[in-house]
Design a protein around this motif. Structure first.
Motif, PDB file in Angstrom:
ATOM      1  N   PHE A  24      61.611  60.636  13.961  1.00  0.00           N
ATOM      2  CA  PHE A  24      62.546  61.738  14.617  1.00  0.00           C
ATOM      3  C   PHE A  24      63.796  61.132  14.894  1.00  0.00           C
ATOM      4  O   PHE A  24      64.914  61.781  14.117  1.00  0.00           O
ATOM      5  CB  PHE A  24      62.259  62.150  15.990  1.00  0.00           C
ATOM      6  N   ASP A  25      64.321  60.053  15.332  1.00  0.00           N
ATOM      7  CA  ASP A  25      65.486  59.384  15.335  1.00  0.00           C
ATOM      8  C   ASP A  25      66.294  59.281  13.915  1.00  0.00           C
ATOM      9  O   ASP A  25      67.314  59.621  13.649  1.00  0.00           O
ATOM     10  CB  ASP A  25      65.504  58.193  15.880  1.00  0.00           C
ATOM     11  N   ASP A  26      65.261  58.985  12.952  1.00  0.00           N
ATOM     12  CA  ASP A  26      65.905  58.604  11.457  1.00  0.00           C
ATOM     13  C   ASP A  26      66.430  59.945  10.913  1.00  0.00           C
ATOM     14  O   ASP A  26      67.448  59.885  10.228  1.00  0.00           O
ATOM     15  CB  ASP A  26      64.750  57.984  10.589  1.00  0.00           C
ATOM     16  N   LEU A  27      65.465  60.919  10.975  1.00  0.00           N
ATOM     17  CA  LEU A  27      65.785  62.310  10.368  1.00  0.00           C
ATOM     18  C   LEU A  27      66.780  62.925  11.133  1.00  0.00           C
ATOM     19  O   LEU A  27      67.801  63.534  10.487  1.00  0.00           O
ATOM     20  CB  LEU A  27      64.565  63.116  10.481  1.00  0.00           C
ATOM     21  N   LYS A  28      67.171  62.774  12.471  1.00  0.00           N
ATOM     22  CA  LYS A  28      68.230  63.366  13.277  1.00  0.00           C
ATOM     23  C   LYS A  28      69.471  62.855  12.601  1.00  0.00           C
ATOM     24  O   LYS A  28      70.455  63.467  12.492  1.00  0.00           O
ATOM     25  CB  LYS A  28      67.977  63.277  14.765  1.00  0.00           C
ATOM     26  N   ALA A  29      69.398  61.371  12.579  1.00  0.00           N
ATOM     27  CA  ALA A  29      70.697  60.789  12.170  1.00  0.00           C
ATOM     28  C   ALA A  29      71.168  60.957  10.722  1.00  0.00           C
ATOM     29  O   ALA A  29      72.277  61.034  10.589  1.00  0.00           O
ATOM     30  CB  ALA A  29      70.283  59.121  12.189  1.00  0.00           C
ATOM     31  N   ARG A  30      70.271  61.366  10.112  1.00  0.00           N
ATOM     32  CA  ARG A  30      70.352  61.814   8.494  1.00  0.00           C
ATOM     33  C   ARG A  30      70.915  63.295   8.409  1.00  0.00           C
ATOM     34  O   ARG A  30      70.875  63.928   7.361  1.00  0.00           O
ATOM     35  CB  ARG A  30      69.352  61.475   7.522  1.00  0.00           C
ATOM     36  N   GLY A  31      70.702  64.000   9.478  1.00  0.00           N
ATOM     37  CA  GLY A  31      71.094  65.635   9.570  1.00  0.00           C
ATOM     38  C   GLY A  31      70.022  66.369   9.254  1.00  0.00           C
ATOM     39  O   GLY A  31      69.975  67.446   8.630  1.00  0.00           O
ATOM     40  N   LEU A  32      68.487  65.760   9.339  1.00  0.00           N
ATOM     41  CA  LEU A  32      67.636  66.551   8.404  1.00  0.00           C
ATOM     42  C   LEU A  32      66.638  67.240   9.436  1.00  0.00           C
ATOM     43  O   LEU A  32      65.646  67.997   9.294  1.00  0.00           O
ATOM     44  CB  LEU A  32      66.798  65.638   7.619  1.00  0.00           C
ATOM     45  N   VAL A  33      67.026  67.036  10.871  1.00  0.00           N
ATOM     46  CA  VAL A  33      66.296  67.777  11.824  1.00  0.00           C
ATOM     47  C   VAL A  33      67.334  69.331  12.179  1.00  0.00           C
ATOM     48  O   VAL A  33      68.311  68.976  12.474  1.00  0.00           O
ATOM     49  CB  VAL A  33      66.255  67.045  13.159  1.00  0.00           C
TER      50      VAL A  33
END
Length: 138
Positions: A24-33
């Motif tokens: 989740f943290d990785d996807l959020k950081a990349r703007g994918l959430v």
């Protein structure tokens, strides 16, 4: 897998599944959430009660559903009615369709996180669905 209750900057509440907390943290950081309602990417984890198993006879017969739950259920019905489920062959079949080696059609299925990431990197248009396939929910 972990399920998070999420809240977007526009005030929408929704839930989504992730491979792990760090995923989740990785996807959020990349703007994918993105918000399941409006598509906004300003999304934060919301307070969530733990899930507790309940015997079927203890459940109310007609539980009220939120507007978001109804919209998600309608989206699921639409996808399942108008798409072909290809299971764990999703990445291979999506790539074949993109290359013109298979008939163009709407498909859905399952892919490992690294397979999905590679599809996106290679320009294959895919998106995660906000529900698990029926065979995973029983």
């Amino acid at each position: 897998m972990i399920r998070y209750a999420l809240h977007c900057a526009a005030g929408h509440d929704f839930e989504s599944w992730f491979a792990s907390g760090s995923a989740f943290d990785d996807l959020k950081a990349r703007g994918l959430v993105a918000c399941a309602v409006c598509g906004g990417t300003e999304v934060e984890k919301a307070l969530m009660a733990p899930s507790v198993a309940v015997k079927e006879e203890a459940r109310p017969l007609a539980q009220p559903r939120s507007e978001v739950e109804e919209a998600m259920a309608a989206m699921r019905r639409e996808i399942e009615a108008k798409s072909e489920y290809v299971g764990m062959n999703f990445a291979t079949e999506a790539r074949r369709i993109h290359a013109g080696d298979a008939p163009e059609r709407a498909i859905y299925g399952e892919a490992k996180l690294d397979e999905a990431r590679k599809l996106l990197e290679d320009g294959v248009p895919v998106a995660p669905l906000p529900f698990l396939p029926a065979r995973k929910t029983n």
